[in-house]
Design a protein around this motif. Structure first.
Motif, PDB file in Angstrom:
ATOM      1  N   ASP A   1      38.280 -65.133  72.645  1.00  0.00           N
ATOM      2  CA  ASP A   1      37.672 -64.875  73.950  1.00  0.00           C
ATOM      3  C   ASP A   1      37.141 -66.177  74.541  1.00  0.00           C
ATOM      4  O   ASP A   1      37.004 -67.183  73.837  1.00  0.00           O
ATOM      5  N   ASP A   2      36.868 -66.131  75.829  1.00  0.00           N
ATOM      6  CA  ASP A   2      36.388 -67.342  76.503  1.00  0.00           C
ATOM      7  C   ASP A   2      34.938 -67.646  76.143  1.00  0.00           C
ATOM      8  O   ASP A   2      34.623 -68.747  75.707  1.00  0.00           O
ATOM      9  N   ILE A   3      34.053 -66.645  76.324  1.00  0.00           N
ATOM     10  CA  ILE A   3      32.614 -66.884  76.135  1.00  0.00           C
ATOM     11  C   ILE A   3      31.989 -65.790  75.297  1.00  0.00           C
ATOM     12  O   ILE A   3      32.254 -64.614  75.512  1.00  0.00           O
TER      13      ILE A   3
ATOM     14  N   GLU B   1      28.527 -64.250  74.876  1.00  0.00           N
ATOM     15  CA  GLU B   1      27.235 -64.307  75.553  1.00  0.00           C
ATOM     16  C   GLU B   1      26.297 -63.302  74.889  1.00  0.00           C
ATOM     17  O   GLU B   1      25.734 -63.610  73.838  1.00  0.00           O
ATOM     18  N   SER B   2      26.150 -62.092  75.425  1.00  0.00           N
ATOM     19  CA  SER B   2      25.294 -61.104  74.746  1.00  0.00           C
ATOM     20  C   SER B   2      25.909 -60.697  73.411  1.00  0.00           C
ATOM     21  O   SER B   2      25.199 -60.330  72.473  1.00  0.00           O
ATOM     22  N   GLY B   3      27.236 -60.755  73.343  1.00  0.00           N
ATOM     23  CA  GLY B   3      27.948 -60.340  72.139  1.00  0.00           C
ATOM     24  C   GLY B   3      28.495 -58.926  72.247  1.00  0.00           C
ATOM     25  O   GLY B   3      29.190 -58.446  71.361  1.00  0.00           O
ATOM     26  N   ARG B   4      28.189 -58.264  73.365  1.00  0.00           N
ATOM     27  CA  ARG B   4      28.601 -56.859  73.507  1.00  0.00           C
ATOM     28  C   ARG B   4      30.119 -56.701  73.459  1.00  0.00           C
ATOM     29  O   ARG B   4      30.651 -55.842  72.762  1.00  0.00           O
ATOM     30  N   THR B   5      30.826 -57.547  74.211  1.00  0.00           N
ATOM     31  CA  THR B   5      32.285 -57.435  74.301  1.00  0.00           C
ATOM     32  C   THR B   5      32.935 -57.633  72.931  1.00  0.00           C
ATOM     33  O   THR B   5      33.760 -56.830  72.491  1.00  0.00           O
TER      34      THR B   5
ATOM     35  N   LYS C   1      27.266 -69.077  74.369  1.00  0.00           N
ATOM     36  CA  LYS C   1      25.964 -69.106  75.053  1.00  0.00           C
ATOM     37  C   LYS C   1      24.965 -68.385  74.161  1.00  0.00           C
ATOM     38  O   LYS C   1      24.635 -67.219  74.363  1.00  0.00           O
TER      39      LYS C   1
ATOM     40  N   PHE D   1      26.300 -70.447  84.671  1.00  0.00           N
ATOM     41  CA  PHE D   1      27.503 -69.666  84.913  1.00  0.00           C
ATOM     42  C   PHE D   1      28.656 -70.640  85.110  1.00  0.00           C
ATOM     43  O   PHE D   1      28.627 -71.464  86.014  1.00  0.00           O
ATOM     44  N   VAL D   2      29.641 -70.588  84.244  1.00  0.00           N
ATOM     45  CA  VAL D   2      30.725 -71.567  84.268  1.00  0.00           C
ATOM     46  C   VAL D   2      32.017 -70.936  84.774  1.00  0.00           C
ATOM     47  O   VAL D   2      32.208 -69.721  84.678  1.00  0.00           O
TER      48      VAL D   2
HETATM   49  P1  IMP Z   1      29.153 -60.628  76.505  1.00  0.00           P
HETATM   50  O1  IMP Z   1      29.750 -59.276  76.297  1.00  0.00           O
HETATM   51  O2  IMP Z   1      27.786 -60.581  77.129  1.00  0.00           O
HETATM   52  O3  IMP Z   1      29.195 -61.503  75.279  1.00  0.00           O
HETATM   53  O4  IMP Z   1      29.982 -61.274  77.686  1.00  0.00           O
HETATM   54  C1  IMP Z   1      30.987 -62.130  77.497  1.00  0.00           C
HETATM   55  C2  IMP Z   1      31.947 -62.009  78.669  1.00  0.00           C
HETATM   56  O5  IMP Z   1      31.275 -62.171  79.937  1.00  0.00           O
HETATM   57  C3  IMP Z   1      32.940 -63.153  78.589  1.00  0.00           C
HETATM   58  O6  IMP Z   1      34.104 -62.715  77.917  1.00  0.00           O
HETATM   59  C4  IMP Z   1      33.211 -63.480  80.024  1.00  0.00           C
HETATM   60  O7  IMP Z   1      34.314 -62.736  80.485  1.00  0.00           O
HETATM   61  C5  IMP Z   1      31.977 -63.061  80.783  1.00  0.00           C
HETATM   62  N1  IMP Z   1      31.127 -64.230  81.059  1.00  0.00           N
HETATM   63  C6  IMP Z   1      29.955 -64.526  80.473  1.00  0.00           C
HETATM   64  N2  IMP Z   1      29.430 -65.670  80.946  1.00  0.00           N
HETATM   65  C7  IMP Z   1      30.323 -66.130  81.864  1.00  0.00           C
HETATM   66  C8  IMP Z   1      30.367 -67.324  82.687  1.00  0.00           C
HETATM   67  O8  IMP Z   1      29.482 -68.191  82.670  1.00  0.00           O
HETATM   68  N3  IMP Z   1      31.459 -67.443  83.480  1.00  0.00           N
HETATM   69  C9  IMP Z   1      32.465 -66.529  83.525  1.00  0.00           C
HETATM   70  N4  IMP Z   1      32.475 -65.425  82.757  1.00  0.00           N
HETATM   71  C10 IMP Z   1      31.406 -65.218  81.939  1.00  0.00           C
END
Ligand code: IMP
Ligand code: MG
Length: 180
Positions: A102-104, A106-110, A134, A155-156
């Motif tokens: 995956d790209d990022i 963040e929370s880890g939910r995905t 992140k 936010f990138v």
């Molecule tokens: P999580 O489920 O909170 O970990 O979200 C991760 C998903 O949110 C990543 O797979 C991205 O698609 C999206 N995301 C989170 N931060 C960014 C950002 O800074 N730019 C673009 N997409 C983001």
């Protein structure tokens, strides 16, 4: 600084930095034995990273199969937060080693959702590779096995990542700074 669609974009990670990191991540991934490896790119954001990392995996001596899953989170900032499958993989994951890309993180939910889903379906092992971590945004504990770069809490965009469907085509990862 680059100007795209009338916006100034400050590069954070350049194409050279990303290419060098992809090579070393691929070497790390190839260093541990894999059984019937299936790489799953989590769309949409990871499509460019996955394309580059998969070719680096080939250069590192691996021969993975490749799949795609489209996931979407809903209810961000509300009480019913969750992740849903928009388009599933076609392959059977039973008894296979899986690498989620995956790209990022963040929370880890995905990625928690994707990892748990693959274990429920009988995967032998599920590893996670992300371009950006992140860490400051994490909810609960989930770590990626392979991380390209620690990412500050901006936010990138670029290198596959978008804001409102824009900027996925940029060859670098950057931050939108404002109007040019
Ligand atoms: P999580 O489920 O909170 O970990 O979200 C991760 C998903 O949110 C990543 O797979 C991205 O698609 C999206 N995301 C989170 N931060 C960014 C950002 O800074 N730019 C673009 N997409 C983001
Ligand atoms: Mg994503």
């Amino acid at each position: 600084m680059p100007v795209v669609r009338g916006k100034v974009i400050e590069p954070l990670f350049t194409p050279d930095m990303i290419a060098a990191r992809n090579r070393s991540m691929a070497a790390e991934i190839a260093a541990s034995p894999k059984q019937d490896l299936l790489v799953i790119s989590v769309l949409k954001g990871s499509f460019i990273f996955a394309a580059d990392l998969i070719r680096a995996l080939h250069d590192a001596g691996l021969a993975p199969e490749v799949e795609f899953i489209t996931l979407s989170s809903y209810g961000k900032g509300t009480q019913s937060q969750g992740v849903k499958i928009i388009k599933d993989i076609d392959s059977d994951v039973r008894d296979r080693d899986i690498l989620l890309i995956d790209d990022i993180l963040e929370s880890g939910r995905t990625l928690r959702f994707a990892r748990d889903l693959m274990y429920e379906r009988g995967a032998r092992n599920v590893d996670i590779a992300v371009l950006l971590d992140k860490r400051s945004r994490r909810e609960g504990n989930l770590d990626a096995d392979y991380v390209g770069f620690e990412c500050p809490d901006y936010f990138v965009v670029g290198y596959g990542m978008d804001v409102a469907y824009a900027f996925r085509e940029l060859p670098f990862v950057g931050v939108v700074k404002g109007d040019a």
